[in-house]
Write an enzyme that holds these catalytic residues in place. Structure first.
Site, PDB file in Angstrom:
ATOM      1  N   HIS A  73       0.837  -1.206   0.000  1.00 45.42           N
ATOM      2  CA  HIS A  73       0.000   0.000   0.000  1.00 45.42           C
ATOM      3  C   HIS A  73       0.871   1.255   0.000  1.00 45.42           C
ATOM      4  O   HIS A  73       0.582   2.225  -0.699  1.00 45.42           O
ATOM      5  CB  HIS A  73      -0.939   0.011   1.218  1.00 45.42           C
ATOM      6  N   ASP A  74       1.932   1.227   0.789  1.00 45.39           N
ATOM      7  CA  ASP A  74       2.821   2.390   0.842  1.00 45.39           C
ATOM      8  C   ASP A  74       3.352   2.702  -0.558  1.00 45.39           C
ATOM      9  O   ASP A  74       3.284   3.836  -1.031  1.00 45.39           O
ATOM     10  CB  ASP A  74       3.977   2.107   1.815  1.00 45.39           C
ATOM     11  N   VAL A  77       0.722   4.010  -3.304  1.00 47.68           N
ATOM     12  CA  VAL A  77       0.113   5.325  -3.096  1.00 47.68           C
ATOM     13  C   VAL A  77       1.233   6.342  -2.927  1.00 47.68           C
ATOM     14  O   VAL A  77       1.917   6.341  -1.907  1.00 47.68           O
ATOM     15  CB  VAL A  77      -0.807   5.319  -1.858  1.00 47.68           C
ATOM     16  N   GLY A  79       4.150   6.386  -4.045  1.00 47.66           N
ATOM     17  CA  GLY A  79       5.493   5.814  -3.952  1.00 47.66           C
ATOM     18  C   GLY A  79       5.829   5.379  -2.533  1.00 47.66           C
ATOM     19  O   GLY A  79       5.161   5.761  -1.570  1.00 47.66           O
ATOM     20  N   ASP A  81       7.063   5.815   0.541  1.00 44.77           N
ATOM     21  CA  ASP A  81       7.538   6.995   1.265  1.00 44.77           C
ATOM     22  C   ASP A  81       6.994   7.065   2.684  1.00 44.77           C
ATOM     23  O   ASP A  81       6.968   8.130   3.300  1.00 44.77           O
ATOM     24  CB  ASP A  81       7.141   8.269   0.497  1.00 44.77           C
ATOM     25  N   SER A  83       4.020   6.954   3.648  1.00 41.74           N
ATOM     26  CA  SER A  83       2.738   7.663   3.775  1.00 41.74           C
ATOM     27  C   SER A  83       1.714   6.816   4.527  1.00 41.74           C
ATOM     28  O   SER A  83       0.884   7.343   5.269  1.00 41.74           O
ATOM     29  CB  SER A  83       2.199   8.041   2.396  1.00 41.74           C
ATOM     30  N   THR A 193      -0.692 -15.323  -0.430  1.00 42.40           N
ATOM     31  CA  THR A 193      -0.666 -16.681   0.097  1.00 42.40           C
ATOM     32  C   THR A 193      -0.752 -16.641   1.614  1.00 42.40           C
ATOM     33  O   THR A 193      -0.962 -17.661   2.264  1.00 42.40           O
ATOM     34  CB  THR A 193       0.617 -17.417  -0.360  1.00 42.40           C
ATOM     35  N   SER A 251      -3.653 -19.535  10.725  1.00 46.32           N
ATOM     36  CA  SER A 251      -4.131 -18.177  10.975  1.00 46.32           C
ATOM     37  C   SER A 251      -3.168 -17.109  10.468  1.00 46.32           C
ATOM     38  O   SER A 251      -3.595 -16.060  10.020  1.00 46.32           O
ATOM     39  CB  SER A 251      -4.422 -17.990  12.455  1.00 46.32           C
TER      40      SER A 251
END
Ligand code: HEM
Ligand SMILES: *[C@@H]1O[C@H](CO)[C@@H](O)[C@H](O)[C@H]1NC(C)=O
Ligand SMILES: *[C@@H]1O[C@H](CO)[C@@H](O)[C@H](O)[C@H]1NC(C)=O
Ligand SMILES: *[C@@H]1O[C@H](CO)[C@@H](O)[C@H](O)[C@H]1NC(C)=O
Length: 326
Positions: A73-74, A77, A79, A81, A83, A193, A251
């Site tokens: 995700h970092d 969005v 790059g 950085d 965020s 996975t 889990s």
């Protein structure tokens, strides 16, 4: 407010440069990034981060998947950085992510020895690797040199992250805009996975799919029944965790190539998973990645490429990963 707005503009401009800055599927030579980046400035940084990650994951191994996803995700969005780590109303953090305490612990460990040297974006990249190793992945060399940003917006995350109903063309497009190839897209999807998803991300595949099929015909019928039992049509519990990989349903997950086997068996959880096998453009890649040694090797290379997306060579080194420096 005016100050905030100029930062926002800066963030938008930076984003438009993302695809140019990433040098693509090559391995080394990403602008500003190097192996052993902290060799001179904080020589034990990688070791300290690894120890902190291990200690945190010993308390809750499920956070391993959380940290790996957070790095994705970092990078997607604005790059890579940091965020995604910023706290506050309307930041990316408000989207469903887990494992921030792992990053906070790793940051505290390096700050105690070399204050102000190791960026949060780098810590996240190292911790993502270390997390897969705790789940029995073979790991890879992580480059350092990312600077931290000062802006984080949930709206950007919503606009930039590929949603779970994306099919192959849209996925290829989304990754290509970050200089990542279709093959790298399939390889990186193998991260799923490990960990879990929630009913709302795939329930549209189970009920009222389209005017011809009530249930998405690409789902194995027995698996569809299983998912329907976990997620009843109008009354599913949004807190129930569903394993991303039904073949190794532990889990926390195990980091191996079984993800691709689930696709072959039509037991991919999301449309964005199953379509990788169902689409003729990516099916051969899925099949080749059933080989776990190949998957581990290619995953490391692809993570180095993903870890270079939109990297900023100017910016700050945050003191606390959840807040910009004063
Ligand atoms: C190809 C496009 C991708 C899409 C559409 C996608 C979407 C999703 C969704 C919807 C979930 C479930 C989260 C929830 O229900 O709240 C998830 C989980 C996860 N994703 Fe992805 N993802 C993609 C690629 C990636 C990549 C590239 C990585 C890492 C390199 C990754 C790592 C993970 C992990 C580890 C989880 C489990 C998280 C946990 O258990 O906390 N994903 N993804
Ligand atoms: C990793 O492998 C070791 C040794 O083979 C095993 O004992 C351990 O349970 C495995 N861990 C996971 C998360 O599967
Ligand atoms: C419904 O979905 C199936 C499988 O994806 C597809 O082949 C078919 O064209 C769709 N039908 C309509 C009416 O959209
Ligand atoms: C939803 O699932 C969670 C986690 O399994 C559980 O703690 C909670 O009690 C459930 N809520 C309802 C209303 O069933």
């Amino acid at each position: 407010m005016a100050h905030f707005r100029s930062l926002l503009l800066l963030a938008l401009f930076t984003f438009s440069g993302v695809a140019v800055e990433a040098t693509g599927p090559g391995d080394n030579g990403f602008v500003g990034l190097r192996d052993n980046y902290y060799r001179n400035s904080c020589k034990d940084a990688e070791k300290l981060i690894k120890k902190a990650v291990q200690a945190e994951l010993a308390k809750n191994l499920k956070h391993a998947a959380g940290v790996l996803r957070m790095h994705f995700h970092d990078c997607f969005v604005e790059g890579c950085d940091g965020s995604v780590l910023l706290d506050g109303p309307g930041t990316e953090k408000t989207s469903h992510l887990a494992g921030f305490e792992v990053i906070d612990a790793a940051k505290a460990a390096v700050e105690a020895v070399c204050p102000g040297v190791v960026s949060c974006a780098d810590i996240l990249a190292y911790a993502a690797r270390d997390s897969t190793v705790e789940l029995n992945g073979t790991g890879w060399a992580v480059q350092g040199g990312r600077k931290d940003c000062t802006v984080s917006l949930a709206s950007r995350a919503e606009a930039e992250l590929p949603p779970p109903m994306f099919e192959v063309s849209q996925l290829i497009d989304s990754f290509a805009r970050r200089g990542l190839s279709a093959r790298q897209m399939v390889v990186l999807s193998g991260a799923q996975t490990v960990g879990v998803g929630f009913c709302d991300k795939f329930v549209s595949r189970l009920y009222d799919f389209n005017s011809t099929f009530f249930t998405d015909p690409s789902i194995d019928p027995a698996y569809a029944t299983e998912l329907k039992n976990i997620c009843p049509q109008h009354s599913f519990n949004t807190s129930i965790e569903v394993f991303m990989d039904v073949i190794t349903p532990t889990s926390a997950g195990v980091f191996e190539a079984n993800y691709y086997k689930t696709l072959q068996e039509h037991k991919g959880l999301l449309t964005s998973d199953q379509s990788l096998f169902d689409d003729s453009r990516t099916r051969a890649v899925v099949t080749s990645l059933l080989n776990n040694r190949r998957f581990q090797k290619e995953f490391g290379k692809a993570m180095r490429a993903m870890g270079a997306v939109g990297v900023k060579t100017v910016g700050q080194i945050r003191t606390k990963c959840s807040a910009v420096n004063e």
